[in-house]
Design an enzyme around this catalytic site. Structure first.
Site, PDB file in Angstrom:
ATOM      1  N   GLU A  33       0.841  -1.198   0.000  1.00  0.00           N
ATOM      2  CA  GLU A  33       0.000   0.000   0.000  1.00  0.00           C
ATOM      3  C   GLU A  33       0.873   1.245   0.000  1.00  0.00           C
ATOM      4  O   GLU A  33       1.862   1.333   0.742  1.00  0.00           O
ATOM      5  CB  GLU A  33      -0.909  -0.023   1.234  1.00  0.00           C
ATOM      6  CG  GLU A  33      -2.298   0.476   0.972  1.00  0.00           C
ATOM      7  CD  GLU A  33      -3.068  -0.363  -0.050  1.00  0.00           C
ATOM      8  OE1 GLU A  33      -3.023  -0.020  -1.251  1.00  0.00           O
ATOM      9  OE2 GLU A  33      -3.699  -1.343   0.359  1.00  0.00           O
ATOM     10  N   HIS A  34       0.513   2.179  -0.845  1.00  0.00           N
ATOM     11  CA  HIS A  34       1.288   3.409  -1.055  1.00  0.00           C
ATOM     12  C   HIS A  34       2.711   3.082  -1.524  1.00  0.00           C
ATOM     13  O   HIS A  34       3.670   3.701  -1.096  1.00  0.00           O
ATOM     14  CB  HIS A  34       1.297   4.276   0.218  1.00  0.00           C
ATOM     15  CG  HIS A  34      -0.031   4.935   0.455  1.00  0.00           C
ATOM     16  ND1 HIS A  34      -0.425   6.075  -0.201  1.00  0.00           N
ATOM     17  CD2 HIS A  34      -1.065   4.593   1.254  1.00  0.00           C
ATOM     18  CE1 HIS A  34      -1.648   6.414   0.194  1.00  0.00           C
ATOM     19  NE2 HIS A  34      -2.068   5.526   1.063  1.00  0.00           N
ATOM     20  N   ASP A  36       2.852   2.121  -5.083  1.00  0.00           N
ATOM     21  CA  ASP A  36       2.799   2.098  -6.558  1.00  0.00           C
ATOM     22  C   ASP A  36       3.220   3.399  -7.226  1.00  0.00           C
ATOM     23  O   ASP A  36       3.576   3.396  -8.397  1.00  0.00           O
ATOM     24  CB  ASP A  36       1.416   1.632  -7.074  1.00  0.00           C
ATOM     25  CG  ASP A  36       0.281   2.610  -6.816  1.00  0.00           C
ATOM     26  OD1 ASP A  36       0.439   3.507  -5.966  1.00  0.00           O
ATOM     27  OD2 ASP A  36      -0.770   2.480  -7.474  1.00  0.00           O
ATOM     28  N   GLY A 122     -16.535   4.598  -3.347  1.00  0.00           N
ATOM     29  CA  GLY A 122     -15.975   4.967  -2.046  1.00  0.00           C
ATOM     30  C   GLY A 122     -15.743   3.811  -1.087  1.00  0.00           C
ATOM     31  O   GLY A 122     -15.425   4.032   0.076  1.00  0.00           O
ATOM     32  N   ALA A 123     -15.885   2.566  -1.555  1.00  0.00           N
ATOM     33  CA  ALA A 123     -15.669   1.424  -0.652  1.00  0.00           C
ATOM     34  C   ALA A 123     -14.236   0.892  -0.757  1.00  0.00           C
ATOM     35  O   ALA A 123     -13.908  -0.149  -0.194  1.00  0.00           O
ATOM     36  CB  ALA A 123     -16.667   0.321  -0.950  1.00  0.00           C
ATOM     37  N   SER A 127     -13.937   1.638  -7.813  1.00  0.00           N
ATOM     38  CA  SER A 127     -15.005   1.811  -8.788  1.00  0.00           C
ATOM     39  C   SER A 127     -14.499   2.654  -9.957  1.00  0.00           C
ATOM     40  O   SER A 127     -14.889   2.430 -11.107  1.00  0.00           O
ATOM     41  CB  SER A 127     -16.233   2.444  -8.141  1.00  0.00           C
ATOM     42  OG  SER A 127     -15.946   3.727  -7.684  1.00  0.00           O
ATOM     43  N   SER A 128     -13.620   3.610  -9.689  1.00  0.00           N
ATOM     44  CA  SER A 128     -13.116   4.473 -10.778  1.00  0.00           C
ATOM     45  C   SER A 128     -12.383   3.666 -11.834  1.00  0.00           C
ATOM     46  O   SER A 128     -12.665   3.802 -13.028  1.00  0.00           O
ATOM     47  CB  SER A 128     -12.138   5.522 -10.245  1.00  0.00           C
ATOM     48  OG  SER A 128     -12.664   6.162  -9.144  1.00  0.00           O
ATOM     49  N   ASP A 172      -4.535   0.086  -9.653  1.00  0.00           N
ATOM     50  CA  ASP A 172      -5.951  -0.261  -9.817  1.00  0.00           C
ATOM     51  C   ASP A 172      -6.285  -0.630 -11.261  1.00  0.00           C
ATOM     52  O   ASP A 172      -6.987  -1.609 -11.524  1.00  0.00           O
ATOM     53  CB  ASP A 172      -6.841   0.911  -9.369  1.00  0.00           C
ATOM     54  CG  ASP A 172      -6.543   1.344  -7.938  1.00  0.00           C
ATOM     55  OD1 ASP A 172      -5.851   0.598  -7.230  1.00  0.00           O
ATOM     56  OD2 ASP A 172      -7.001   2.429  -7.543  1.00  0.00           O
ATOM     57  N   TYR A 222      -3.790  12.370   0.172  1.00  0.00           N
ATOM     58  CA  TYR A 222      -3.157  11.404  -0.742  1.00  0.00           C
ATOM     59  C   TYR A 222      -2.073  12.117  -1.552  1.00  0.00           C
ATOM     60  O   TYR A 222      -0.935  11.664  -1.640  1.00  0.00           O
ATOM     61  CB  TYR A 222      -4.213  10.783  -1.668  1.00  0.00           C
ATOM     62  CG  TYR A 222      -3.656   9.763  -2.646  1.00  0.00           C
ATOM     63  CD1 TYR A 222      -3.520   8.426  -2.288  1.00  0.00           C
ATOM     64  CD2 TYR A 222      -3.260  10.134  -3.931  1.00  0.00           C
ATOM     65  CE1 TYR A 222      -3.004   7.483  -3.174  1.00  0.00           C
ATOM     66  CE2 TYR A 222      -2.741   9.204  -4.823  1.00  0.00           C
ATOM     67  CZ  TYR A 222      -2.627   7.886  -4.449  1.00  0.00           C
ATOM     68  OH  TYR A 222      -2.112   6.963  -5.342  1.00  0.00           O
TER      69      TYR A 222
HETATM   70  C1  GLA Z   1      -5.354   4.436  -4.324  1.00  0.00           C
HETATM   71  C2  GLA Z   1      -4.667   4.674  -5.659  1.00  0.00           C
HETATM   72  C3  GLA Z   1      -3.643   3.564  -5.948  1.00  0.00           C
HETATM   73  C4  GLA Z   1      -2.683   3.374  -4.770  1.00  0.00           C
HETATM   74  C5  GLA Z   1      -3.470   3.235  -3.459  1.00  0.00           C
HETATM   75  C6  GLA Z   1      -2.550   3.190  -2.256  1.00  0.00           C
HETATM   76  O1  GLA Z   1      -6.163   3.272  -4.380  1.00  0.00           O
HETATM   77  O2  GLA Z   1      -5.612   4.695  -6.704  1.00  0.00           O
HETATM   78  O3  GLA Z   1      -2.924   3.876  -7.127  1.00  0.00           O
HETATM   79  O4  GLA Z   1      -1.747   4.430  -4.689  1.00  0.00           O
HETATM   80  O5  GLA Z   1      -4.390   4.306  -3.287  1.00  0.00           O
HETATM   81  O6  GLA Z   1      -1.784   2.045  -2.264  1.00  0.00           O
END
Ligand code: GLA
Length: 374
Positions: A33-34, A36, A122-123, A127-128, A172, A222
């Site tokens: 997480e965080h 990419d 938002g879950a 979704s985007s 994503d 973010y």
């Molecule tokens: C969001 C971003 C991803 C990633 C995560 C954190 O989901 O869309 O690209 O940076 O946050 O890991």
């Protein structure tokens, strides 16, 4: 809404004739997480039972007509003159994808479409990206183009960065285009190389539990984390030009750098989280789900104390989940509210019941619970 209902609705809107169907799944991220947006490792998977479906019929002109069956809304625009709507509108996703494809030199033709996105907004299960990827598939097919999956993912990311205005990484979109049933995707976000890892779906369960809270500052925080990570990398490069990527830097090098306490924490999280993804990759390969669970808890602690993207609701779901006996849990996605991922052995029914009850008791909010089909 089942497939037949959607097809019937399509025919009633656009008349009889052929229907082409495309879909793009939402995603979970097991760990990484965080990482990419600094070229690190991630371990996501597509969600087979939560997808964005798009039924369409190609047109021979430049018009796009869309009906959103979930929200009962319509959108019509010409590919010859695309103007974006105010930020926050779903209509900007199809438009942005079209703009990104056109900017890359592809000549697009329009379609009549019916959209049904099962991925909740938002879950924390993207979704985007599912919306972007489904529309990219539709534009590509209706315009008789052929693009490899990585190209589709990078163009969808560009659509989101440049036109929707969110500075997301590539995880994503790559997860949505590469999804393979029963598998996680070990993805190197720098080289965009990847391989699949099977998950034992018969013995283990994955749940996504959504806090149903979203911090107002989520988007700006973010972007702030991204900026901090980039500032840290600049400093590091000045002293250690031998490292090309943050993931190559050993922890002791970070510890010796003279960084502000905040930057030090941020870089430490990224460096160690990348190592955890590598360990999780081995654990998954060896079928060591106990180890995998421990790594998930460690990731959460790091996101909570070093990257500082957690919140009381997320912490409660993870800490209580641990107490109730899950193998591992952590916040998933960007943080500041949103969702958690839980790894369990066996039937999760009583776990879901107890955790839901305790969360309701504490926050007076019913969490969103999703049983994930990989
Ligand atoms: C969001 C971003 C991803 C990633 C995560 C954190 O989901 O869309 O690209 O940076 O946050 O890991």
């Amino acid at each position: 809404m089942d497939k037949q209902t959607l097809r019937d609705k399509f025919l009633s809107l656009y008349g009889s004739g052929d229907i082409v169907e495309v879909s793009a799944p939402g995603r979970i991220n097991l760990i990484g997480e965080h990482t990419d947006y600094t070229g690190g490792y991630v371990l996501p998977a597509g969600i087979q039972n939560i997808q964005c479906h798009l039924l369409f019929r190609p047109r021979h002109d430049y018009q796009v007509r869309l009906y959103d069956a979930k929200f009962d809304e319509t959108l019509e625009f010409s590919l010859l003159e695309i103007t974006l709507d105010p930020p926050g509108s779903w209509t900007n996703y199809p438009k942005s994808v079209a703009l990104a494809l056109q900017e890359a030199g592809y000549e697009l033709l329009g379609f009549d479409g019916l959209l049904y996105n099962e991925v909740p907004i938002g879950a924390g299960i993207s979704s985007s990206a599912s919306l972007e990827v489904a529309h990219a598939h539709a534009f590509i097919k209706s315009s008789n183009l052929d693009l490899p999956p990585k190209r589709i993912a990078t163009l969808c990311q560009r659509a989101e960065n440049k036109f929707v205005g969110v500075q997301c990484g590539i995880m994503d979109q790559m997860a949505s285009v590469l999804a393979k049933p029963g598998n996680f995707i070990f993805l190197d976000t720098h080289y965009l190389t990847y391989h699949y890892l099977e998950f034992d779906t018969t013995s283990f369960t994955i749940l996504v539990i959504d806090t149903k809270v979203k911090r107002a500052l989520a988007a700006s925080e973010y972007n702030k984390r991204r900026a901090e990570a980039e500032a840290g990398i600049e400093l590091l490069k000045r002293h250690h030009p031998e490292y090309k990527l943050l993931r190559e830097v050993p922890s002791h090098v970070i510890n010796k750098l003279s960084l502000s306490p905040t930057l030090h924490k941020r870089l430490k999280h990224i460096v160690e989280e990348n190592l955890r993804v590598l360990e999780a990759e081995s654990a998954l390969r060896e079928g060591d789900y106990i180890k995998l669970g421990e790594l998930l808890f460690e990731s959460h602690e790091s996101l909570r104390h070093l990257y500082e993207v957690s919140c009381p609701e997320l912490n409660f779901l993870v800490d209580t989940g641990k107490r109730l006996g899950c193998l591992g849990a952590r916040l998933m996605g960007a943080g500041f509210g949103g969702a958690t991922i839980h790894l369990l052995k066996g039937d999760p029914s009583s776990y879901i019941q107890e955790l839901t009850h305790l969360y309701e008791d504490k926050f007076r909010i019913t969490p969103g619970v999703y049983r994930i089909s990989l």
